[in-house]
Design an enzyme around this catalytic site. Structure first.
Site, PDB file in Angstrom:
ATOM      1  N   ASP A  19       0.880  -1.166   0.000  1.00 12.53           N
ATOM      2  CA  ASP A  19       0.000   0.000   0.000  1.00 12.53           C
ATOM      3  C   ASP A  19       0.917   1.216   0.000  1.00 12.53           C
ATOM      4  OD1 ASP A  19      -2.271   1.686   0.271  1.00 12.53           O
ATOM      5  OD2 ASP A  19      -1.916   1.792   2.429  1.00 12.53           O
ATOM      6  N   GLU A  80      -1.388  -1.498  -4.703  1.00 13.36           N
ATOM      7  CA  GLU A  80      -2.605  -0.719  -4.937  1.00 13.36           C
ATOM      8  C   GLU A  80      -2.322   0.354  -5.976  1.00 13.36           C
ATOM      9  OE1 GLU A  80      -5.391   0.099  -1.618  1.00 13.36           O
ATOM     10  OE2 GLU A  80      -4.955   2.184  -2.123  1.00 13.36           O
ATOM     11  N   ASP A 152      -2.091   1.212   7.451  1.00 12.00           N
ATOM     12  CA  ASP A 152      -1.345   1.005   6.202  1.00 12.00           C
ATOM     13  C   ASP A 152      -0.933  -0.457   6.040  1.00 12.00           C
ATOM     14  OD1 ASP A 152      -1.130   3.868   5.270  1.00 12.00           O
ATOM     15  OD2 ASP A 152      -0.230   4.030   7.264  1.00 12.00           O
TER      16      ASP A 152
END
Length: 184
Positions: A19, A80, A152
């Site tokens: 991420d 992502e 996160d």
């Protein structure tokens, strides 16, 4: 995107989820066993705020992801995709952080799969509009983790889980992800 051979082959597979962020980059590693069950291996959030300059943050992302790949040996990596932010400077920095992460993965010779945030939320929570708390909660349940996960790191584990679900679907139906189409 070319899928790695392990995406279509059954069996054990270690997946790293990323991420990306310019202040914190989440990392999550899971392992899929022969029965297709997901198991937690490792998670962390790389805190980048201690770097003196932004380019040193990018170097830190590159170096630390490379070291984690060496340590944990994932076969596949998922990241992502960048979403459109309201602040152009933030979007640019996020894109650069994502680029540093992608370069670290490519430097280790691994193929990377990309997922939109809505795809990740759909795979983990069941709805593309889920909030961070729902993602954290479901990641904990799916991986059997107790306690509250750092946001996160939970997002990175969610990216890895989304990839694992996609991987299982590709194996089941035999159609590559790039051929999937949504009907509305």
């Amino acid at each position: 995107m070319t899928l790695p051979p392990s995406l279509t082959a059954p069996g054990r597979c270690r997946i790293m989820g990323i991420d990306p962020g310019s202040q914190r980059t989440g990392i999550g590693i899971i392992e899929i066993d022969e029965a297709g069950r997901s198991h937690h291996v490792f998670h962390t959030a790389l805190v980048l705020l201690g770097a003196a300059t932004f380019h040193l943050r990018l170097k830190q992302i590159f170096d630390e992801i490379g070291a984690l790949i060496e340590t944990h040996g994932p076969a596949e990596v998922a990241i992502e995709r960048v979403f459109m932010a309201r602040n152009p400077d933030s979007a640019l920095k996020l894109g650069q952080a994502r680029g540093a992460a992608i370069c670290a993965v490519a430097d280790k010779g691994l193929v990377i799969a990309e997922y939109a945030a809505t795809e990740v939320k759909q795979a983990v929570v069941g709805g593309g509009g889920a909030d961070k708390a729902q993602v954290q909660h479901m990641v904990g349940i799916l991986l059997g983790l107790s306690g509250r996960l750092q946001a996160d790191a939970a997002d990175a584990l969610a990216v890895a889980l989304a990839h694992a679900h996609t991987r299982a679907s590709v194996q089941r139906i035999g159609i590559p992800r790039t051929a999937w189409r949504r009907r509305r």
